[in-house]
Design a protein around this motif. Structure first.
Motif, PDB file in Angstrom:
ATOM      1  N   ASN A 160       0.827  -1.196   0.000  1.00  0.00           N
ATOM      2  CA  ASN A 160       0.000   0.000   0.000  1.00  0.00           C
ATOM      3  C   ASN A 160       0.873   1.263   0.000  1.00  0.00           C
ATOM      4  O   ASN A 160       1.864   1.354   0.719  1.00  0.00           O
ATOM      5  CB  ASN A 160      -0.902  -0.026   1.235  1.00  0.00           C
ATOM      6  N   ALA A 161       0.500   2.251  -0.815  1.00  0.00           N
ATOM      7  CA  ALA A 161       1.294   3.472  -0.948  1.00  0.00           C
ATOM      8  C   ALA A 161       1.399   4.229   0.372  1.00  0.00           C
ATOM      9  O   ALA A 161       2.445   4.817   0.684  1.00  0.00           O
ATOM     10  CB  ALA A 161       0.685   4.367  -2.024  1.00  0.00           C
ATOM     11  N   THR A 162       0.324   4.228   1.157  1.00  0.00           N
ATOM     12  CA  THR A 162       0.344   4.909   2.455  1.00  0.00           C
ATOM     13  C   THR A 162       1.379   4.291   3.386  1.00  0.00           C
ATOM     14  O   THR A 162       2.122   4.996   4.081  1.00  0.00           O
ATOM     15  CB  THR A 162      -1.052   4.842   3.111  1.00  0.00           C
ATOM     16  N   PHE A 163       1.442   2.968   3.402  1.00  0.00           N
ATOM     17  CA  PHE A 163       2.406   2.261   4.249  1.00  0.00           C
ATOM     18  C   PHE A 163       3.830   2.548   3.775  1.00  0.00           C
ATOM     19  O   PHE A 163       4.726   2.825   4.583  1.00  0.00           O
ATOM     20  CB  PHE A 163       2.118   0.758   4.201  1.00  0.00           C
ATOM     21  N   LYS A 164       4.050   2.489   2.476  1.00  0.00           N
ATOM     22  CA  LYS A 164       5.392   2.731   1.931  1.00  0.00           C
ATOM     23  C   LYS A 164       5.878   4.143   2.247  1.00  0.00           C
ATOM     24  O   LYS A 164       7.040   4.350   2.592  1.00  0.00           O
ATOM     25  CB  LYS A 164       5.395   2.505   0.412  1.00  0.00           C
ATOM     26  N   GLU A 165       4.986   5.101   2.148  1.00  0.00           N
ATOM     27  CA  GLU A 165       5.343   6.485   2.463  1.00  0.00           C
ATOM     28  C   GLU A 165       5.688   6.631   3.939  1.00  0.00           C
ATOM     29  O   GLU A 165       6.621   7.359   4.305  1.00  0.00           O
ATOM     30  CB  GLU A 165       4.183   7.410   2.103  1.00  0.00           C
ATOM     31  N   PHE A 166       4.959   5.927   4.793  1.00  0.00           N
ATOM     32  CA  PHE A 166       5.234   5.951   6.230  1.00  0.00           C
ATOM     33  C   PHE A 166       6.636   5.416   6.513  1.00  0.00           C
ATOM     34  O   PHE A 166       7.389   5.988   7.309  1.00  0.00           O
ATOM     35  CB  PHE A 166       4.182   5.111   6.959  1.00  0.00           C
ATOM     36  N   VAL A 167       7.011   4.333   5.846  1.00  0.00           N
ATOM     37  CA  VAL A 167       8.346   3.753   6.030  1.00  0.00           C
ATOM     38  C   VAL A 167       9.418   4.751   5.589  1.00  0.00           C
ATOM     39  O   VAL A 167      10.444   4.908   6.265  1.00  0.00           O
ATOM     40  CB  VAL A 167       8.480   2.427   5.257  1.00  0.00           C
ATOM     41  N   LYS A 168       9.196   5.440   4.475  1.00  0.00           N
ATOM     42  CA  LYS A 168      10.148   6.457   4.015  1.00  0.00           C
ATOM     43  C   LYS A 168      10.285   7.580   5.035  1.00  0.00           C
ATOM     44  O   LYS A 168      11.394   8.082   5.299  1.00  0.00           O
ATOM     45  CB  LYS A 168       9.687   7.041   2.678  1.00  0.00           C
ATOM     46  N   ASP A 169       9.167   7.980   5.633  1.00  0.00           N
ATOM     47  CA  ASP A 169       9.206   9.033   6.647  1.00  0.00           C
ATOM     48  C   ASP A 169       9.980   8.582   7.887  1.00  0.00           C
ATOM     49  O   ASP A 169      10.679   9.383   8.521  1.00  0.00           O
ATOM     50  CB  ASP A 169       7.785   9.428   7.045  1.00  0.00           C
ATOM     51  N   ILE A 170       9.851   7.310   8.238  1.00  0.00           N
ATOM     52  CA  ILE A 170      10.619   6.777   9.371  1.00  0.00           C
ATOM     53  C   ILE A 170      12.111   6.830   9.059  1.00  0.00           C
ATOM     54  O   ILE A 170      12.927   7.217   9.900  1.00  0.00           O
ATOM     55  CB  ILE A 170      10.183   5.337   9.699  1.00  0.00           C
ATOM     56  N   LEU A 223      15.932   1.789  19.480  1.00  0.00           N
ATOM     57  CA  LEU A 223      14.528   1.804  19.076  1.00  0.00           C
ATOM     58  C   LEU A 223      13.675   2.631  20.039  1.00  0.00           C
ATOM     59  O   LEU A 223      12.765   3.353  19.619  1.00  0.00           O
ATOM     60  CB  LEU A 223      14.001   0.368  18.989  1.00  0.00           C
ATOM     61  N   GLU A 224      13.983   2.532  21.317  1.00  0.00           N
ATOM     62  CA  GLU A 224      13.226   3.298  22.321  1.00  0.00           C
ATOM     63  C   GLU A 224      13.360   4.792  22.069  1.00  0.00           C
ATOM     64  O   GLU A 224      12.377   5.543  22.144  1.00  0.00           O
ATOM     65  CB  GLU A 224      13.732   2.945  23.724  1.00  0.00           C
ATOM     66  N   ALA A 225      14.582   5.232  21.763  1.00  0.00           N
ATOM     67  CA  ALA A 225      14.809   6.654  21.487  1.00  0.00           C
ATOM     68  C   ALA A 225      14.104   7.080  20.202  1.00  0.00           C
ATOM     69  O   ALA A 225      13.574   8.198  20.113  1.00  0.00           O
ATOM     70  CB  ALA A 225      16.310   6.923  21.380  1.00  0.00           C
ATOM     71  N   LEU A 226      14.095   6.207  19.210  1.00  0.00           N
ATOM     72  CA  LEU A 226      13.383   6.524  17.959  1.00  0.00           C
ATOM     73  C   LEU A 226      11.902   6.732  18.228  1.00  0.00           C
ATOM     74  O   LEU A 226      11.314   7.717  17.761  1.00  0.00           O
ATOM     75  CB  LEU A 226      13.575   5.388  16.952  1.00  0.00           C
ATOM     76  N   MET A 227      11.285   5.827  18.966  1.00  0.00           N
ATOM     77  CA  MET A 227       9.837   5.901  19.205  1.00  0.00           C
ATOM     78  C   MET A 227       9.456   7.150  20.006  1.00  0.00           C
ATOM     79  O   MET A 227       8.369   7.693  19.836  1.00  0.00           O
ATOM     80  CB  MET A 227       9.359   4.645  19.933  1.00  0.00           C
ATOM     81  N   ALA A 228      10.358   7.593  20.869  1.00  0.00           N
ATOM     82  CA  ALA A 228      10.068   8.760  21.713  1.00  0.00           C
ATOM     83  C   ALA A 228      10.355  10.078  21.000  1.00  0.00           C
ATOM     84  O   ALA A 228       9.863  11.132  21.402  1.00  0.00           O
ATOM     85  CB  ALA A 228      10.884   8.695  23.002  1.00  0.00           C
ATOM     86  N   GLY A 229      11.149  10.009  19.927  1.00  0.00           N
ATOM     87  CA  GLY A 229      11.552  11.222  19.218  1.00  0.00           C
ATOM     88  C   GLY A 229      10.473  11.785  18.313  1.00  0.00           C
ATOM     89  O   GLY A 229       9.422  11.176  18.091  1.00  0.00           O
ATOM     90  N   LYS A 230      10.747  12.966  17.761  1.00  0.00           N
ATOM     91  CA  LYS A 230       9.796  13.645  16.882  1.00  0.00           C
ATOM     92  C   LYS A 230       9.779  12.975  15.512  1.00  0.00           C
ATOM     93  O   LYS A 230      10.820  12.606  14.965  1.00  0.00           O
ATOM     94  CB  LYS A 230      10.169  15.124  16.728  1.00  0.00           C
ATOM     95  N   PHE A 231       8.590  12.860  14.947  1.00  0.00           N
ATOM     96  CA  PHE A 231       8.400  12.160  13.677  1.00  0.00           C
ATOM     97  C   PHE A 231       8.575  13.087  12.489  1.00  0.00           C
ATOM     98  O   PHE A 231       7.786  14.013  12.282  1.00  0.00           O
ATOM     99  CB  PHE A 231       7.010  11.528  13.648  1.00  0.00           C
TER     100      PHE A 231
END
Length: 310
Positions: A86-96, A108-116
């Motif tokens: 799905n394009a929405t999912f792929k775009e989300f992965v690129k944003d990550i 990973l903990e620091a990534l999840m707590a950081g700004k998106f």
């Protein structure tokens, strides 16, 4: 009450990646307002995420991004292969990936707590929001950051990702074929049996001793070797260690594009042709869903359940 058409549902599904029933319910609640329907789905994110937490997410994709001298690879899992496309999912992965490169989180903990991705929203909150929009359990499983000169390769629409870090002088880097050469090394790792080490010298002595013990015991238990002295068995084992190295060490593997060469010989030949030097320093490989228990489903029973549902 607003009339909800099949096209309205299809349009919302295209924007969110959700199933038709979820989209229809949201549109009904929003009285046909698409933007309001999306907001409703977002607001239901926390409850949706909690309900889906116990599900198994072993699909998804591995993706890679490079900006300047920084390269990041991430594995993001979903429940189904459909969502992974799905394009929405792929775009989300690129944003990550963009977030990882910009913020360089320690874990990973620091990534999840950081700004998106430059927003005021945390990565964790963004993940919960996407679970609501997409309608499946999603999981950011792991990532890695590599600095320096690299080659990358993503195989099978995100099933496998490889980063190879190299050290090379300017004579090699400036050659027009340099990028393709190191890309071929990344392809080698993804296409064949993934190695564990770069070179023979990287294999710990304890691993070699353990392998030798196994091979000696195998030789002793072979009736054809009955009565042979220890030194003969030792020589036989040393010969068989070559197979261990060729299976586990990248530079000792047969090169996939020319089996008359090892990967090490291929790199040496290329470096000589470039008039420079190339050294493989390290590599990282992610295989989608590796080690995650796969969900077994009885699709016939599931379809029957849906058909017979009142």
């Amino acid at each position: 009450m607003a009339q909800i058409t099949a096209k309205d549902v299809a349009d919302l599904r295209a924007k969110t990646g959700l199933g038709m029933m979820d989209c229809k319910k949201a549109l009904v609640e929003a009285e046909g307002d698409v933007e309001k329907a999306i907001k409703i789905l977002r607001e239901k994110g926390l409850a949706t995420a909690a309900k889906k937490e116990s599900r198994i997410a072993s699909e998804g994709l591995v993706d890679i991004m490079t900006k300047g001298e920084t390269t990041a690879m991430v594995e993001v899992n979903s429940e189904t292969d459909f969502v992974a496309k799905n394009a929405t999912f792929k775009e989300f992965v690129k944003d990550i990936l963009s977030t990882i490169i910009e913020t360089k989180p320690a874990n990973l903990e620091a990534l999840m707590a950081g700004k998106f991705n430059g927003t005021e929203q945390s990565v964790q909150d963004a993940l919960v929001e996407k679970i609501a929009l997409i309608g499946e359990k999603l999981s950011i499983r792991r990532f890695v950051i590599v600095e320096g000169t690299v080659a990358t390769y993503v195989h099978g629409m995100g099933s496998t990702g490889v980063i190879v870090k190299v050290e090379a002088d300017e004579a090699a880097k400036s050659n027009a074929d340099f990028v393709e050469t190191i890309k071929n090394v990344a392809l080698q790792i993804a296409a064949g049996s993934p190695p564990t080490y770069v070179a023979k010298e990287d294999v710990p002595a304890s691993v070699i001793e353990e392998e030798k013990t196994v091979l000696i015991n195998q030789a002793k238990n072979d009736p054809k070797n009955a009565g042979k002295p220890e030194q003969v068995l030792e020589k036989m084992v040393m010969g068989r260690l070559g197979k261990f190295y060729s299976a586990n060490c990248l530079l000792e593997q047969e090169y996939v594009k020319d089996d008359s060469l090892t990967v090490g010989k291929y790199i040496q030949q290329a470096a000589k042709a470039f008039g420079g030097s190339i050294k493989v320093v390290s590599f990282v490989i992610f295989e989608k869903g590796e080690g995650i228990e796969k969900r077994e489903e009885d699709f016939a029973a599931e379809i029957a359940k849906m058909v017979n549902k009142d």
